[in-house]
Design an enzyme around this catalytic site. Structure first.
Site, PDB file in Angstrom:
ATOM      1  N   HIS A   1      53.864  48.906 -15.514  1.00 26.60           N
ATOM      2  CA  HIS A   1      54.804  48.290 -16.459  1.00 26.60           C
ATOM      3  C   HIS A   1      54.151  48.105 -17.826  1.00 26.60           C
ATOM      4  CE1 HIS A   1      58.196  45.491 -17.465  1.00 26.60           C
ATOM      5  NE2 HIS A   1      57.273  44.971 -18.268  1.00 26.60           N
ATOM      6  N   GLU A   2      52.987  47.485 -17.846  1.00 25.22           N
ATOM      7  CA  GLU A   2      52.325  47.218 -19.125  1.00 25.22           C
ATOM      8  C   GLU A   2      51.830  48.498 -19.787  1.00 25.22           C
ATOM      9  OE1 GLU A   2      52.855  44.434 -20.281  1.00 25.22           O
ATOM     10  OE2 GLU A   2      53.340  43.315 -18.457  1.00 25.22           O
TER      11      GLU A   2
ATOM     12  N   HIS B   1      54.532  49.743 -22.005  1.00 23.24           N
ATOM     13  CA  HIS B   1      54.471  49.062 -23.303  1.00 23.24           C
ATOM     14  C   HIS B   1      53.365  49.660 -24.164  1.00 23.24           C
ATOM     15  CE1 HIS B   1      57.364  45.859 -22.811  1.00 23.24           C
ATOM     16  NE2 HIS B   1      56.763  45.346 -21.753  1.00 23.24           N
TER      17      HIS B   1
ATOM     18  N   GLU C   1      60.950  47.010 -23.859  1.00 23.14           N
ATOM     19  CA  GLU C   1      61.097  46.810 -22.421  1.00 23.14           C
ATOM     20  C   GLU C   1      61.629  48.066 -21.737  1.00 23.14           C
ATOM     21  OE1 GLU C   1      60.007  44.511 -20.504  1.00 23.14           O
ATOM     22  OE2 GLU C   1      59.280  43.260 -22.150  1.00 23.14           O
TER      23      GLU C   1
END
Length: 490
Positions: A257-258, A261, A287
């Site tokens: 997930h990160e 980003h 996001e």
């Protein structure tokens, strides 16, 4: 173009200080000893005031007005539009309020870490009341400037152009079919009894996955923190995760997930990265990239097969827990739960709808802080069938966002999930995602995102970016179709 060039130089100075603030914030969450909290809060508040002065410098209004009369390129016009938006938001607030909110947020966030563990709502509320009061004051000032509701004024910080009227319609539609889909998709919990995954092996796997997904380690690093996040700046991107010895998937999904980003940040155009137009389009678009990585890719059948091979090679003593069947059972299970960050893809929007409805009412001063626990329990029961009565640490105290007054942020998560589904549908028209993943090749997926999303930064509005990359504005049917196909057999 001398006025525009002076603006460029001014924002380069701002970028340098924002770089320092970002790294200090990362250090505060990862390495800072607890005894340094108060002095760090003072330093960060002072830096916030200095940045506010730079953002509201007297000469900016004249430079902006004069630059608008100069012969600018199409991209420079977009840049001036974003400079104007940032300047208007900054000049709305007095320095005294900026400093007061920074101090109150730092104190609330630091003490929240222990208060949450102790389930201590009364003491948390003592600090939180001040954060909310200052946030309501900020929201009203911004609303007067924009001619909007207080909550919409805060929402505009994170998702320019979005309104609560639009969100009410989007989330209202979601809430109309989501509970039934949750019941239809719900699976049994997977038992990981006696599983053990060494933290050093998890760290190695995390770094391997980051490299596969395109993370540039020359311009970033991975660390641990209480709450996973991506911070730093494009040139020095810091991400964090948290490890559990009995379950490596939570940490890996956090890392994936990160990394979404981070790859967005690392691929923003370098020639304009100091300017507002060189920043990420919005928090929801940000996001969308992390959720594209984690949900659209990370929980797909093809990636699960790839991940199983990696895990089998690394966690040899736990091979029965790492088969594709077991990983899929865990990564695609649907089970209502208390904690937002641990929620599955289907139930996650319910957590966001709940927070959106509460923070909107709070900032519009329709409810008070003391009303939150009861409202939280009622909405959790309604949407997910779970009570949080007297369980504050797993209820209304679980998130870090409200501690520093980040009201208006939460809708970004579900908007991002909708955008991610739409990006994937568009990508599939030219990229065979499943085939490339099965071959262990992420580069075509990475290239599509770079060409269609990352390189544009904020040159286009959110709607313009969606139309340019997918051929149409936000269409929530892509998200609904994605969930139905993956979790409800089509």
């Amino acid at each position: 173009m001398k006025n525009y060039q002076k603006l460029v130089a001014h924002y380069q100075s701002i970028q340098n200080f924002e770089h320092l603030r970002a790294i200090c914030s990362w250090d505060q969450a990862t390495n800072m000893p607890s005894g340094g909290a108060e002095s760090r809060a003072q330093a960060m508040a002072e830096l916030a005031v200095h940045l506010h002065k730079l953002h509201t410098a007297e000469e900016l209004e004249e430079l902006i007005n004069n630059a608008s009369l100069e012969q600018l390129t199409e991209h420079q016009h977009a840049s001036l539009r974003e400079i104007t938006r940032v300047w208007q938001h900054a000049t709305a607030l007095p320095s005294s309020l900026v400093k007061a909110k920074s101090l109150a947020g730092a104190r609330c966030e630091h003490q929240w870490r222990l208060q949450r563990q102790q389930n201590d709502w009364p003491q948390f509320k003592h600090n939180f009341d001040e954060v909310v009061s200052l946030s309501q004051e900020e929201a009203q000032i911004r609303a007067d400037l924009l001619g909007s509701t207080p909550y919409d004024a805060m929402l505009d910080i994170y998702e320019p152009g979005m309104t609560s009227v639009q969100l009410d319609a989007l989330f209202g539609d979601l809430a109309s079919w989501l509970p039934d889909m949750i019941q239809q998709a719900k699976t049994s919990c997977v038992d990981q009894h006696n599983a053990h995954f060494a933290i050093e092996d998890q760290t190695q796997l995390a770094n391997e996955l980051m490299a596969f997904l395109g993370f540039d380690f020359n311009h970033g690093r991975l660390d641990t923190s209480v709450h996973p996040f991506c911070g730093g700046v494009s040139q020095d991107t810091r991400i964090t995760t948290r490890y559990e010895s009995t379950d490596f998937l939570n940490a890996m999904m956090g890392v994936i997930h990160e990394t979404g980003h981070a790859c967005y940040e690392q691929n923003l155009p370098k020639d304009i990265q100091a300017l507002p137009v060189g920043k990420a389009r919005s928090m929801a678009i940000h996001e969308s990239q992390s959720l594209f990585y984690e949900m659209q890719i990370g929980r797909s059948d093809a990636f699960i097969q790839f991940l199983s091979g990696k895990a089998q090679a690394l966690f040899k003593q736990q091979s029965e827990h790492n088969t594709p069947y077991m990983l899929k059972a865990q990564l695609q299970q649907v089970q209502p739960s208390l904690i937002r960050v641990d929620a599955d893809e289907v139930t996650y929007p319910a957590h966001i709808i709940l927070r959106y409805e509460i923070e909107k009412a709070l900032i519009n001063q329709e409810i008070q802080c003391g009303d939150i626990p009861e409202l939280w329990d009622a909405k959790m029961t309604q949407l997910l069938g779970i009570s949080t009565k007297d369980n504050y640490k797993d209820g209304c105290m679980q998130d870090i966002h409200w501690t520093d007054g980040s009201f208006g942020y939460f809708p970004s998560y579900t908007l991002g999930a909708m955008y991610a589904a739409q990006f994937k549908a568009a990508m599939m028209q030219s990229v065979n995602i499943e085939q490339h993943l099965s071959e262990g090749d992420f580069s075509p997926i990475y290239a599509w995102l770079k060409n269609n999303v990352w390189q544009h930064a904020s040159r286009y509005t959110t709607e313009e970016l969606l139309i340019k990359s997918t051929g149409q504005p936000l269409n929530t049917e892509f998200f609904k179709t994605h969930l139905r196909k993956r979790y409800c057999n089509g």
